[in-house]
Structures are given as structure tokens and as C-alpha cells.
Design a protein around this motif. Structure first.
Motif, PDB file in Angstrom:
ATOM      1  N   LEU A 141       0.888  -1.034  -0.024  1.00  0.00           N
ATOM      2  CA  LEU A 141       0.253  -0.111  -0.103  1.00  0.00           C
ATOM      3  C   LEU A 141       0.859   1.253   0.015  1.00  0.00           C
ATOM      4  O   LEU A 141       0.592   2.305  -0.505  1.00  0.00           O
ATOM      5  CB  LEU A 141      -0.947  -0.056   1.239  1.00  0.00           C
ATOM      6  N   CYS A 142       2.014   1.069   0.799  1.00  0.00           N
ATOM      7  CA  CYS A 142       2.656   2.419   0.771  1.00  0.00           C
ATOM      8  C   CYS A 142       3.561   2.704  -0.571  1.00  0.00           C
ATOM      9  O   CYS A 142       3.865   3.873  -0.938  1.00  0.00           O
ATOM     10  CB  CYS A 142       4.040   2.047   1.639  1.00  0.00           C
ATOM     11  N   TYR A 143       3.348   1.719  -1.627  1.00  0.00           N
ATOM     12  CA  TYR A 143       3.864   1.862  -2.905  1.00  0.00           C
ATOM     13  C   TYR A 143       2.899   1.864  -3.872  1.00  0.00           C
ATOM     14  O   TYR A 143       3.104   2.375  -5.166  1.00  0.00           O
ATOM     15  CB  TYR A 143       4.889   0.847  -3.302  1.00  0.00           C
ATOM     16  N   LEU A 144       1.602   2.011  -3.557  1.00  0.00           N
ATOM     17  CA  LEU A 144       0.409   2.241  -4.417  1.00  0.00           C
ATOM     18  C   LEU A 144       0.046   3.511  -4.394  1.00  0.00           C
ATOM     19  O   LEU A 144      -0.394   4.196  -5.347  1.00  0.00           O
ATOM     20  CB  LEU A 144      -0.688   1.197  -4.001  1.00  0.00           C
ATOM     21  N   THR A 145      -0.079   4.210  -3.134  1.00  0.00           N
ATOM     22  CA  THR A 145      -0.477   5.369  -2.768  1.00  0.00           C
ATOM     23  C   THR A 145       0.148   6.502  -3.488  1.00  0.00           C
ATOM     24  O   THR A 145      -0.263   7.818  -3.555  1.00  0.00           O
ATOM     25  CB  THR A 145      -0.583   5.872  -1.535  1.00  0.00           C
ATOM     26  N   PRO A 146       1.636   6.423  -3.968  1.00  0.00           N
ATOM     27  CA  PRO A 146       2.248   7.475  -4.776  1.00  0.00           C
ATOM     28  C   PRO A 146       1.631   7.975  -5.916  1.00  0.00           C
ATOM     29  O   PRO A 146       1.686   9.228  -6.183  1.00  0.00           O
ATOM     30  CB  PRO A 146       3.609   6.874  -4.879  1.00  0.00           C
ATOM     31  N   ILE A 147       0.915   7.174  -6.501  1.00  0.00           N
ATOM     32  CA  ILE A 147      -0.016   7.301  -7.765  1.00  0.00           C
ATOM     33  C   ILE A 147      -1.022   8.472  -7.465  1.00  0.00           C
ATOM     34  O   ILE A 147      -1.089   9.497  -8.268  1.00  0.00           O
ATOM     35  CB  ILE A 147      -0.460   6.333  -8.434  1.00  0.00           C
ATOM     36  N   LEU A 148      -1.566   8.069  -6.335  1.00  0.00           N
ATOM     37  CA  LEU A 148      -2.729   9.110  -5.739  1.00  0.00           C
ATOM     38  C   LEU A 148      -1.961  10.290  -5.575  1.00  0.00           C
ATOM     39  O   LEU A 148      -2.733  11.501  -5.887  1.00  0.00           O
ATOM     40  CB  LEU A 148      -3.453   8.370  -4.699  1.00  0.00           C
ATOM     41  N   GLY A 149      -0.815  10.497  -4.488  1.00  0.00           N
ATOM     42  CA  GLY A 149      -0.507  11.630  -4.232  1.00  0.00           C
ATOM     43  C   GLY A 149       0.060  12.423  -5.139  1.00  0.00           C
ATOM     44  O   GLY A 149      -0.087  13.747  -5.487  1.00  0.00           O
ATOM     45  N   ALA A 150       0.594  11.923  -6.621  1.00  0.00           N
ATOM     46  CA  ALA A 150       1.048  12.624  -7.635  1.00  0.00           C
ATOM     47  C   ALA A 150      -0.071  13.220  -8.403  1.00  0.00           C
ATOM     48  O   ALA A 150       0.046  14.253  -8.757  1.00  0.00           O
ATOM     49  CB  ALA A 150       1.825  11.613  -8.493  1.00  0.00           C
ATOM     50  N   ILE A 151      -1.130  12.389  -8.484  1.00  0.00           N
ATOM     51  CA  ILE A 151      -2.426  12.910  -9.224  1.00  0.00           C
ATOM     52  C   ILE A 151      -3.060  14.262  -8.666  1.00  0.00           C
ATOM     53  O   ILE A 151      -3.205  15.080  -9.143  1.00  0.00           O
ATOM     54  CB  ILE A 151      -3.526  12.086  -9.399  1.00  0.00           C
ATOM     55  N   TYR A 174       9.410  29.138   0.648  1.00  0.00           N
ATOM     56  CA  TYR A 174       8.983  28.317  -0.447  1.00  0.00           C
ATOM     57  C   TYR A 174       8.421  28.880  -1.656  1.00  0.00           C
ATOM     58  O   TYR A 174       7.738  29.590  -1.472  1.00  0.00           O
ATOM     59  CB  TYR A 174       8.248  27.150   0.090  1.00  0.00           C
ATOM     60  N   TYR A 175       8.950  28.361  -2.889  1.00  0.00           N
ATOM     61  CA  TYR A 175       8.292  28.678  -4.005  1.00  0.00           C
ATOM     62  C   TYR A 175       7.370  27.353  -4.410  1.00  0.00           C
ATOM     63  O   TYR A 175       7.850  26.455  -4.124  1.00  0.00           O
ATOM     64  CB  TYR A 175       9.314  28.620  -5.285  1.00  0.00           C
ATOM     65  N   LYS A 176       6.012  27.863  -4.463  1.00  0.00           N
ATOM     66  CA  LYS A 176       5.083  26.994  -4.493  1.00  0.00           C
ATOM     67  C   LYS A 176       4.575  27.030  -6.025  1.00  0.00           C
ATOM     68  O   LYS A 176       3.662  27.941  -6.187  1.00  0.00           O
ATOM     69  CB  LYS A 176       3.993  27.282  -3.414  1.00  0.00           C
ATOM     70  N   ALA A 177       4.724  26.061  -6.583  1.00  0.00           N
ATOM     71  CA  ALA A 177       4.399  26.078  -8.248  1.00  0.00           C
ATOM     72  C   ALA A 177       3.204  25.498  -8.039  1.00  0.00           C
ATOM     73  O   ALA A 177       2.340  24.717  -7.284  1.00  0.00           O
ATOM     74  CB  ALA A 177       5.373  24.871  -8.881  1.00  0.00           C
ATOM     75  N   LYS A 178       2.126  26.374  -9.069  1.00  0.00           N
ATOM     76  CA  LYS A 178       0.793  25.980  -9.129  1.00  0.00           C
ATOM     77  C   LYS A 178       0.537  24.534  -9.962  1.00  0.00           C
ATOM     78  O   LYS A 178       1.290  24.289 -10.812  1.00  0.00           O
ATOM     79  CB  LYS A 178       0.121  27.090  -9.747  1.00  0.00           C
ATOM     80  N   PRO A 179      -0.389  23.825  -9.417  1.00  0.00           N
ATOM     81  CA  PRO A 179      -0.673  22.601 -10.108  1.00  0.00           C
ATOM     82  C   PRO A 179      -0.944  22.784 -11.533  1.00  0.00           C
ATOM     83  O   PRO A 179      -1.708  23.861 -12.115  1.00  0.00           O
ATOM     84  CB  PRO A 179      -1.858  21.955  -9.538  1.00  0.00           C
ATOM     85  N   GLU A 180      -0.441  22.142 -12.675  1.00  0.00           N
ATOM     86  CA  GLU A 180      -0.625  22.477 -14.008  1.00  0.00           C
ATOM     87  C   GLU A 180      -1.349  21.196 -14.820  1.00  0.00           C
ATOM     88  O   GLU A 180      -1.090  21.197 -16.107  1.00  0.00           O
ATOM     89  CB  GLU A 180       0.754  22.530 -14.783  1.00  0.00           C
ATOM     90  N   GLY A 181      -1.879  20.457 -14.058  1.00  0.00           N
ATOM     91  CA  GLY A 181      -2.399  19.038 -14.811  1.00  0.00           C
ATOM     92  C   GLY A 181      -1.443  17.917 -14.599  1.00  0.00           C
ATOM     93  O   GLY A 181      -0.277  18.070 -14.872  1.00  0.00           O
ATOM     94  N   ASN A 182      -1.983  16.864 -14.511  1.00  0.00           N
ATOM     95  CA  ASN A 182      -1.109  15.787 -14.481  1.00  0.00           C
ATOM     96  C   ASN A 182      -1.046  14.953 -15.667  1.00  0.00           C
ATOM     97  O   ASN A 182      -2.005  14.565 -16.619  1.00  0.00           O
ATOM     98  CB  ASN A 182      -2.075  14.737 -13.350  1.00  0.00           C
ATOM     99  N   ILE A 183       0.225  14.617 -15.954  1.00  0.00           N
ATOM    100  CA  ILE A 183       0.600  14.069 -17.303  1.00  0.00           C
ATOM    101  C   ILE A 183       0.126  12.628 -17.424  1.00  0.00           C
ATOM    102  O   ILE A 183      -0.099  12.128 -18.392  1.00  0.00           O
ATOM    103  CB  ILE A 183       2.016  14.295 -17.584  1.00  0.00           C
ATOM    104  N   MET A 184      -0.040  12.124 -16.153  1.00  0.00           N
ATOM    105  CA  MET A 184      -0.301  10.616 -16.032  1.00  0.00           C
ATOM    106  C   MET A 184      -1.846  10.533 -16.532  1.00  0.00           C
ATOM    107  O   MET A 184      -2.183   9.518 -17.406  1.00  0.00           O
ATOM    108  CB  MET A 184      -0.370   9.992 -14.611  1.00  0.00           C
ATOM    109  N   LEU A 185      -2.588  11.539 -16.317  1.00  0.00           N
ATOM    110  CA  LEU A 185      -4.042  11.681 -16.819  1.00  0.00           C
ATOM    111  C   LEU A 185      -4.157  11.604 -18.157  1.00  0.00           C
ATOM    112  O   LEU A 185      -4.866  10.963 -19.076  1.00  0.00           O
ATOM    113  CB  LEU A 185      -4.883  12.631 -16.156  1.00  0.00           C
ATOM    114  N   SER A 186      -3.363  12.522 -18.821  1.00  0.00           N
ATOM    115  CA  SER A 186      -3.247  12.823 -20.234  1.00  0.00           C
ATOM    116  C   SER A 186      -2.702  11.507 -20.847  1.00  0.00           C
ATOM    117  O   SER A 186      -3.179  11.140 -21.942  1.00  0.00           O
ATOM    118  CB  SER A 186      -2.204  13.724 -20.596  1.00  0.00           C
ATOM    119  N   VAL A 187      -1.694  10.799 -20.403  1.00  0.00           N
ATOM    120  CA  VAL A 187      -1.319   9.334 -21.060  1.00  0.00           C
ATOM    121  C   VAL A 187      -2.230   8.333 -20.890  1.00  0.00           C
ATOM    122  O   VAL A 187      -2.427   7.837 -22.033  1.00  0.00           O
ATOM    123  CB  VAL A 187       0.059   9.011 -20.101  1.00  0.00           C
ATOM    124  N   CYS A 188      -2.893   8.397 -19.918  1.00  0.00           N
ATOM    125  CA  CYS A 188      -4.176   7.413 -19.780  1.00  0.00           C
ATOM    126  C   CYS A 188      -5.277   7.622 -20.777  1.00  0.00           C
ATOM    127  O   CYS A 188      -5.737   6.634 -21.222  1.00  0.00           O
ATOM    128  CB  CYS A 188      -4.925   7.398 -18.309  1.00  0.00           C
TER     129      CYS A 188
END
Length: 734
Positions: free
Chosen positions: A77-87, A238-252
Motif C-alpha cells: 500500500l505504501c508503494y501504491l499510494t504515490p500514484i494518488l499523491g502525484a495526481i 518556499y516557491y510553490k508551483a501551481k498545479p498544471e495538470g497531471n501528465i499521467m491523466l493525459s497519458v491514460c
């Protein structure tokens, strides 16, 4: 030379969007908070994980198989949730908020684990077992789920967030940051796997000698809170970059469209395409499709990789449980079973520079093209060898383990409590000669419900009932009495020693030591077993006004019955008249024998994991490195699920057989991977992207030329029409 930015320089930097952080020696101060945050978080995670399987076995009272299964489910589970965190980070919250929110979840989970390990022992419950086990199980499972969500969710965000703090001209400093960042991961892992087993070794509770898992989980929980606080303190820098959309969603979406479009146009009327992803050209850019092709090519190579992690992560489960049956005495240093895991980060910090600066250059000088995929193949083979070593060690351990009775058998030991030698006649014409105040050297195994025993001359015969599946010691005074005591039918837990006293005196006996009070033992009876650590222990023996001290040194995992005979004399020489009956021998296989398997698995990790990440990075398109990172982490999760599947299907009764099975499976997968690697063609993603970008630029230029010519043509025709209109007007006036 180190210097601080002036206000004007701060303003320029802020306009560029890189936060308000001062710069010292070329590094933004903000990265200090990120580095400390990562160190504390890794300490928290690896510290909790180091003692987790022992917590399952010894606190929650689960067997080895269930403890291993839940452990690997948690790691998966610890290595499945990174996908969720990235999205979440790339699509909605951004890295900063994702780290904050999931770190809070993470900290709550660690606190829940610490609370789940707190005892609710009452005065009547002195065996160390929690009264309300359901509460502890439920709370610990909730805590583990929150930890998996937190640690996995922030995993893809923290390193990338640190890299965001640097300007484009700080490439050297950024590389140094990632090196320090990796050092903090291993430093936190190393310290935590040393410290938390020590904390676990402390005793908690008033009435029990239960290990202090609450403290072992509490310190990582406190470090996670510190990690969160430190990260929040640096918020304004901190420099806080704004979310620009997840490339993984575009790939899927692109892959989904290609599959859907191919299925829709499956008839022969439509021409075939070179690659099935080409069916997405009707909607998506050709450059994106080319990048996805590159990613899929690497992901295909990932298919055999989970088997490596299947073996690698068992060092925290099966190998730790193996160490509990071994001798951890290294002279002045005594190693706890869960502390053996420290060899992994120590060897990583040692082997990485040796491999990079010595081994790989030497292989290259020998003229051998040691490509990344070849390194990964060798790494997988080394991991298989590590499990062969583990299997060999387990065979040696099994030789030293006592043979306990099966459910259809009973075992019997004889203890002569009298002052004269006894001749004992057992079934099958077997005779045992027992000296005064001595016990039989071994247990006698029977399948009958009862046995007849005769002693003396003329013999006195007595029928003794037996209990299936139990070990018992028969106490024989001058005549046989139906007086027996139950012995242990398993090794004492965590390498402790199980000790009890039998009082052969005619008066009460009071026995105590610094760690345990055995209480008052009545004549011709025994005390309950008490667990003691390895090393020297001095017992205080008292009967009425008489007393003496008796010292004995214990190893790991033994069981003794200490008999005080009727001829016992109190005084300075009382040590000589005590009888020590060894029921279970101490662990004799040394933990040092695990070092070769740790060395091989770590060398395999360096060649497989470090090289694999480098290979993935080099073969990934510039905007899809995160996609391959997510795919890499997914192989770790799948590997931990394979542990559960293989162990459940095989159900091998012997641990050594299971080790050899996993080694064989990895060798088979290693062969498959080597064949796949042989046919793999290395690519340069930058060059391919440049070609497509150039083609696109040429197409755009052609399109612009067409538009320009069209505009010129339209303008020219408009001019002609205008002249014709003027002529027509003039003619009409004539």
C-alpha cells in the motif's frame, strides 16, 4: 563566497516566482527545512517498520504467516499510494498543500500505532497479553492505513518540491541537493533501525515484562510531528508551483482513446497502423503519441521486475523472524533481531560509491559493455543468491531446534527429586538410570494415552496419563506420584529465556531477581515460567531466615527448570547444589551468518534499484519521467503482493523450502528479463523529441505558408474585384 541576497535581488527572484528564500553559499535556505523534514519522515517510517513484524507476532499474538502477510500488504500500500499523491499534487492541490495535508494524515497514523501498543494490563492479567485485543488490532490497522496513505502520498512530492526551489542557473546546487536528500533517506533509515529496536527492548507495564512497543512507535510518531512542524515553519520561504495538470491523466486518456478507436475501426476497410498507439493520431499530437510509445517500451521491461521486490522486502519480515531464532551475542555488543536490518543502509552507503568509482570503471576497462539492463540482471541474480544463503542458514537453524510433539504425540521428561539413584523402567523394555536430583537428558515420545512406569527393586508400577501435543516433566519423589508439570512446546519469544524453579525443600522457597519476582514456591511444586534476557542473572533464594545468591548466564531462546533439591544448603557455596535442567537449548546459530545474505541482497539492490532508476530516467521523455517513476513504484507494490500469493499457494511447512522456492522463481524471472533486455534497443528520448518537434515546426511553417499564400490570393482577388467595380461604375456614368 557565501552571501545573502539584497532586497532588490529578493524582489527580482520573487518576480521570477521562486519564493522569498534567502540564498547562502548558492543554496536557498528553504531547502534546509525540506532536508530536515525528509530525515525525520524517513526515521519515522523505517523506525516503525523495523519493529512492525515483531509487534504483530509478539504483541498481537499472530503467527509467522499472518504477521508476514499483513506486513507485506502494508508495504504494498505504501508503494501504491504515490500514484494518488502525484495526481492530487499535479492536478488540484499542488505539491506544498499535498505534503502538508498528507503529513497530517501520516502523523495521525503514527500516533494511532503508538496508542495501539499501549497496554491495558490488569492485576489479574500478568502474562503480558492485552485484555481487549480487538481494540489493539483495529486501531493498529487504521494507523497502518493512514501511514500508507501519508508516506506514499508525499513520496513523489517532497524531492520534486525541493528541486523546485532552485533557479535554472543553480543546476550544480540542485544536483548536490538530491545527493544530500538521498543521504538523509539512508541516514534516517540507519539511525531508526538502530534506535527503535533498543526502545522496543525496554519493558513496559507494572505487572508484565512485555516489550515496550508503545515507545518504539511513539518516538517515530514524535519525529513525524517534528517533520511536519519543520516543514510548516519554512512555509514563507518556499516557491510553490501551481498545479498544471497531471501528465499521467493525459497519458491514460490518450491510451484509452487509441484502444477505443482501434476497436471501433477493427474492420479490414481501415488501413493497418505500424503501432496500435497510432490510432490516437486523430485526436492527439504525434509528439505525445511518440512519447507514450517510449514509455510503454520501458514499462514492458518492468513486467518481470516485481519478483526482485518480492525477495528484497522479506528482509523486514522473514529474515527478521529468522533472526529471532539465532544468537545475537557479538562480544561486547548484543544485536536485537530487528537491528540486523541496519546492515542494509550501512552497506548501501558503502557500496554505492565503490560500485560507481571502482567496480563499474574496472569492468569497463576490461572491455565488457556492462549496460544498465545487464547490471539489473546481475542484481536480480544476487538477490536470488541471497535467498539461497538464507535457506542454507535456515537449514542450520532447524538442526538445532528441538523436536516438539505433534498433535498425536506426547513427550515426557523425568526428574528425580530424591536423594538416591533411581532405576526407571519405561515401555518397550527401556530403562533409565537417574542420579539423585537429576533429570533425564531427553524427552521420551509416546503416541499412547497413558504409559506404565516402574521404579525400584522390587519395582513399583504406576500408570501415568499423557496429554496429546504437550511436553511434561514427571516429578518422582522416592515413590511415583501423579505429579507433573507442563513444559514449553515452542521456543521462547524474541530470543528470551524461559526460567522456572522447582522447590524440593520441605519448606516454602522465595525466589527473585532484579528483573522478575518468582514469588513463593511451595514444597514439591514449581513456579510459572518467567522470561529473562540473555546474560548473567543473579537469583536471591530465601527460605525462612536462610538465604543465598545463585548466578547463572543465559544465551538466547533457551528454557530451563532450576531444581532446588532437599539436600540444598544455604550459604556461600549454594551454587554447587543447584540442578539446572535444560529443556530447550539456547540458539547456537550466530546472527553473523545473516551478514552474507544481507551483503548479497544489498549489492543486488545497488545494481538493480539504483541502475533501474537511472535507466528509467535516461529512457523517459522529458515530460514523462514522473510516469515511469510511478510505474517503478508500482513494481514494488506488486512484488509485495506476490509474497502473499506465493506463500498462500505453496504453504510450505519448512521455511528453508520457502526461501529456496523464492530464489528459484527469481532465477527463472531473471532469465526471462535477460532475454527481454537482449532485444531491447536503447533510445535517446531527447533526439526523438527533437525530430518530432522539428517535423512539427516544419508542418507549422508549411501551414503558415499556405495561410500566407491564401491570404495573398484573397487580397489579390479582392483588389481585382475592386478594380472591376470601379470600371463598372465609370462605365455607368458614361
Amino acid at each position: 563566497m557565501c552571501f545573502f541576497l539584497t532586497d532588490k535581488e529578493d524582489l527580482k527572484k520573487e518576480k521570477k516566482g521562486k519564493g522569498k528564500s534567502k540564498v547562502v553559499c548558492g543554496y536557498p535556505i528553504s531547502i534546509f527545512f525540506i532536508v530536515v523534514n525528509e530525515f525525520c519522515e524517513r526515521f519515522s517510517y523505517y523506525g516503525m517498520r523495523a519493529v512492525l513484524v515483531l509487534y504483530f507476532k509478539y504483541f498481537l499474538q499472530w503467527d509467522d504467516d499472518l504477521a508476514t502477510s499483513i506486513y507485506h500488504t502494508f508495504v504494498a500500500l505504501c508503494y501504491l499510494t504515490p500514484i494518488l499523491g502525484a495526481i492530487v499534487a499535479d492536478s488540484w492541490l499542488g505539491k506544498f498543500k499535498t505534503i502538508i495535508y498528507l503529513s497530517i494524515v501520516y502523523a495521525i497514523g503514527q500516533v494511532a500505532m503508538a496508542v495501539s501498543a499501549i497496554h491495558d494490563i490488569t492485576d489479574s492479567d500478568r502474562d503480558g497479553t492485552p485484555n481487549n485485543m480487538t481494540f489493539h488490532v483495529v486501531l493498529s490497522m487504521v494507523g497502518l492505513f493512514l501511514i500508507a496513505l501519508g508516506t506514499g502520498g508525499i513520496k513523489p512530492c517532497v524531492a520534486a518540491f525541493g528541486g523546485d526551489q532552485f533557479d535554472d542557473h543553480q543546476e550544480k546546487q540542485r544536483r548536490t541537493f538530491f545527493s544530500v536528500f538521498y543521504l538523509c533517506i539512508n541516514g534516517g533509515s540507519l539511525l531508526s533501525t538502530i534506535i527503535t529496536p533498543i526502545l522496543r527492548g525496554q519493558t513496559c507495564g507494572i505487572y508484565s515484562q512485555q516489550k515496550c512497543y508503545a515507545l518504539a512507535f511513539g518516538v517515530p510518531a514524535a519525529l513525524m510531528v517534528v517533520s511536519l512542524v519543520v516543514f510548516i515553519v519554512g512555509s514563507g520561504m518556499y516557491y510553490k508551483a501551481k498545479p498544471e495538470g497531471n501528465i499521467m491523466l493525459s497519458v491514460c486518456k490518450c491510451i484509452g482513446f487509441a484502444i477505443k478507436n482501434r476497436y471501433r475501426h477493427r474492420s479490414k476497410a481501415y488501413p493497418k497502423r505500424k503501432h496500435w498507439m497510432d490510432w490516437a493520431e486523430e485526436k492527439y499530437d504525434r509528439l505525445l503519441i511518440a512519447q507514450i510509445k517510449m514509455v510503454l517500451k520501458v514499462l514492458f521491461l518492468y513486467i518481470p521486475l516485481p519478483m526482485f521486490w518480492t525477495l528484497f522486502d522479506q528482509k523486514g519480515s522473514r529474515w527478521t523472524l529468522q533472526a529471532t531464532t539465532m544468537d545475537g551475542n557479538f562480544g561486547q555488543l548484543v544485536i536485537q533481531p530487528d537491528q540486523m536490518q541496519t546492515f542494509n543502509p550501512i552497506l548501501i552507503l558503502t557500496l554505492v560509491p565503490i560500485m560507481e568509482s571502482v567496480v563499474y570503471p574496472l569492468i569497463k576497462k576490461c572491455g565488457f559493455n556492462f549496460t544498465p539492463l545487464k547490471r539489473m540482471t546481475v542484481g536480480m541474480f544476487l538477490a536470488a543468491l541471497a535467498f539461497v544463503c538464507a535457506g542454507v542458514v535456515q537449514l542450520q537453524i532447524d538442526k538445532t531446534l528441538p523436536i516438539f510433539p505433534s498433535t498425536s504425540e506426547s513427550q515426557l521428561k523425568l526428574l528425580n527429586m530424591g536423594n538416591n539413584q533411581l532405576e526407571v523402567h519405561l515401555p518397550n523394555n527401556f530403562t533409565v538410570h537417574l542420579p539423585p536430583a537429576q533429570a533425564s537428558e531427553e524427552y521420551f515420545t509416546y503416541k499412547e494415552q497413558e504409559v506404565s512406569i516402574s521404579i525400584g527393586n522390587p519395582p513399583v508400577t504406576e500408570t501415568i496419563p499423557l496429554v496429546k501435543g504437550k511436553r511434561q516433566t514427571l516429578l518422582i519423589p522416592p515413590t511415583i506420584r501423579e505429579e507433573w508439570i507442563d513444559d514449553l512446546t515452542s521456543k521462547p519469544e524474541e530470543g528470551n529465556n524461559a526460567i522456572r524453579f522447582v522447590n524440593g525443600l520441605a519448606t516454602d522457597l522465595n525466589v527473585s531477581t532484579a528483573a522478575v519476582n518468582f514469588g513463593i514456591i511451595e514444597p514439591l511444586t514449581s513456579s510459572n515460567y518467567s522470561l529473562l534476557k540473555n546474560g548473567k542473572h543473579t537469583f536471591s533464594l530465601k527460605s525462612g531466615s536462610q538465604s543465598c545468591e545463585y548466578t547463572i548466564k543465559f544465551g538466547f531462546g533457551s528454557s530451563y527448570t532450576i531444581f532446588i533439591p532437599s539436600t540444598f544448603t544455604f550459604g556461600p557455596n549454594c551454587q554447587e547444589s543447584v540442578t539446572e535442567v535444560e529443556e530447550i537449548k539456547p540458539n547456537s546459530v550466530h546472527m553473523a551468518l545473516q551478514i552474507p545474505q544481507y551483503f548479497l541482497i544489498t549489492a543486488g539492490e545497488v545494481m538493480f534499484s539504483v541502475t533501474g532508476l537511472e535507466f528509467s530516467y535516461s529512457q523517459a521523455p522529458s515530460n514523462m519521467k514522473a510516469v515511469l517513476q510511478a510505474g517503478w513504484l508500482l513494481t514494488v507494490a506488486v512484488g509485495n503482493f506476490i509474497v502473499l500469493i506465493v506463500a498462500e499457494i505453496a504453504k510450505l511447512p519448512k521455511k528453508w523450502a520457502e526461501f529456496f522456492l523464492f530464489a528459484s522463481l527469481l532465477v527463472a524471472v531473471c532469465v526471462i528479463f535477460s532475454i527481454m533486455a537482449y532485444f531491447y534497443t536503447y533510445i535517446d528520448p531527447t533526439e526523438i523529441e527533437a525530430q518530432f518537434s522539428q517535423e512539427k515546426d516544419e508542418e507549422d511553417e508549411d501551414e503558415k505558408d499556405k495561410m500566407r499564400k491564401t491570404e495573398e490570393h484573397v487580397t489579390k482577388r479582392g483588389s481585382v474585384k475592386s478594380n472591376d467595380s470601379d470600371n463598372a461604375f465609370k462605365l455607368s456614368k458614361m
